[in-house]
Design an enzyme around this catalytic site. Structure first.
Site, PDB file in Angstrom:
ATOM      1  N   ASN A   1      31.463  60.443 114.263  1.00 11.04           N
ATOM      2  CA  ASN A   1      32.611  60.611 115.165  1.00 11.04           C
ATOM      3  C   ASN A   1      33.392  61.844 114.710  1.00 11.04           C
ATOM      4  OD1 ASN A   1      34.888  60.407 116.733  1.00 11.04           O
ATOM      5  ND2 ASN A   1      35.693  58.566 115.732  1.00 11.04           N
TER       6      ASN A   1
ATOM      7  N   LYS B   1      35.812  63.375 116.183  1.00 14.15           N
ATOM      8  CA  LYS B   1      37.221  63.426 116.602  1.00 14.15           C
ATOM      9  C   LYS B   1      37.521  64.836 117.147  1.00 14.15           C
ATOM     10  CE  LYS B   1      38.050  59.765 113.307  1.00 14.15           C
ATOM     11  NZ  LYS B   1      38.943  59.017 112.431  1.00 14.15           N
TER      12      LYS B   1
ATOM     13  N   HIS C   1      39.078  53.026 120.150  1.00 13.67           N
ATOM     14  CA  HIS C   1      39.296  53.458 118.766  1.00 13.67           C
ATOM     15  C   HIS C   1      40.788  53.300 118.432  1.00 13.67           C
ATOM     16  CE1 HIS C   1      39.591  55.967 115.220  1.00 13.67           C
ATOM     17  NE2 HIS C   1      38.278  55.876 115.109  1.00 13.67           N
TER      18      HIS C   1
ATOM     19  N   GLU D   1      36.814  48.282 112.547  1.00 12.65           N
ATOM     20  CA  GLU D   1      37.445  49.411 111.858  1.00 12.65           C
ATOM     21  C   GLU D   1      38.875  49.045 111.472  1.00 12.65           C
ATOM     22  OE1 GLU D   1      35.401  53.391 112.653  1.00 12.65           O
ATOM     23  OE2 GLU D   1      37.012  53.146 114.078  1.00 12.65           O
TER      24      GLU D   1
ATOM     25  N   GLY E   1      40.196  56.966 107.447  1.00 13.26           N
ATOM     26  CA  GLY E   1      40.651  58.254 106.934  1.00 13.26           C
ATOM     27  C   GLY E   1      41.478  58.181 105.672  1.00 13.26           C
TER      28      GLY E   1
ATOM     29  N   SER F   1      36.417  55.038 106.116  1.00 16.88           N
ATOM     30  CA  SER F   1      36.159  55.634 104.796  1.00 16.88           C
ATOM     31  C   SER F   1      34.742  55.373 104.284  1.00 16.88           C
ATOM     32  CB  SER F   1      37.197  55.153 103.778  1.00 16.88           C
ATOM     33  OG  SER F   1      38.481  55.606 104.152  1.00 16.88           O
TER      34      SER F   1
ATOM     35  N   GLY G   1      33.704  58.862 110.306  1.00 18.91           N
ATOM     36  CA  GLY G   1      34.561  59.972 110.700  1.00 18.91           C
ATOM     37  C   GLY G   1      34.441  61.123 109.710  1.00 18.91           C
TER      38      GLY G   1
END
Ligand code: PGA
Length: 222
Positions: free
Chosen positions: A11, A13, A97, A146, A152, A182, A203
């Site tokens: 992902n 972003k 998300h 998530e 993150g 993470s 991510g």
């Protein structure tokens, strides 16, 4: 959903230019070819069309997903793109998300509309939730657990807790369950062992192609 597991999703972003994305593909494509599961790349929306064309013409073993889809159908919705407009370019779409929920106020009604729009357009929604009892719209087959504290932050959930969440989710429906938050080359495999989850939504660690290929090298269900 006949794609082999684990599903490993990158992902991006709102990151990467087209040139950076193309450089990433150069490094990741050969590793994706050797990978026994399914790699899904979710680039920023402006690149979906071009990257989808590129993976098809070059025979790259990476599926393309979008990071979101409009709650509306085609029409006067400036800045949006409807699911039916990108049918054939993507196989998957992330829906719900936590960043969409937080920054764009997406609630259950909006998310249900998004899921329905995906289904009408033959796009597989990957529905992101934050806990095992969160709302999941009808017809969803893939859920991504998530927890916001893990996104993150460098502070992932534990495989043990993720296993408990995954088991609870699987009593609610016949879902494939993914974990995100993470994930790194060092911890990715710990979430796939003993069928804790069926895949990973990544991510930050997906942005560096070397980190991402390290994850592909170790990722297998066992
Ligand atoms: P992260 O993000 O891997 O950077 O924690 C995961 C996600 O938001 O999907």
């Amino acid at each position: 959903m006949n794609d082999p597991q684990p599903l490993i999703i990158a992902n991006f972003k709102a990151n990467k230019t087209w040139d950076e994305l193309a450089a990433w593909l150069e490094i990741v494509s050969p590793k994706a070819a050797d990978f026994s599961g399914t790699v899904i790349l979710c680039p920023s929306a402006p690149f979906i069309s071009e990257v989808s064309q590129k993976v098809k013409t070059a025979g790259i073993k990476i599926k393309i997903g979008s990071q979101d889809i409009s709650q509306f159908n085609v029409g006067a919705y400036t800045g949006e793109f409807a699911a039916s407009q990108i049918t054939g370019q993507i196989d998957f779409a992330l829906i719900g998300h936590s960043e969409r929920r937080r920054y764009f106020g997406e609630d259950e009604k909006i998310l249900t509309q998004k899921v329905q729009n995906c289904q009408k357009a033959k796009i597989e929604p990957i529905f992101c939730i934050q806990d095992s009892h969160d709302f999941i719209p009808q017809g969803v087959r893939i859920v991504a657990y998530e927890p916001p504290f893990a996104i993150g932050t460098g502070n992932p959930d534990t495989p043990q807790n993720t296993k408990a969440v995954s088991e609870k989710l699987k009593t609610r429906g016949d879902y494939l369950v993914l974990y995100g938050g993470s994930v790194s080359p060092n911890n990715a495999q710990s979430f796939l062992e003993k069928n804790i989850v069926d895949g990973l939504l990544i991510g930050s660690a997906s942005l560096n192609p070397l980190d991402f290929t390290r994850i592909l090298e170790t990722a297998k269900l066992s």
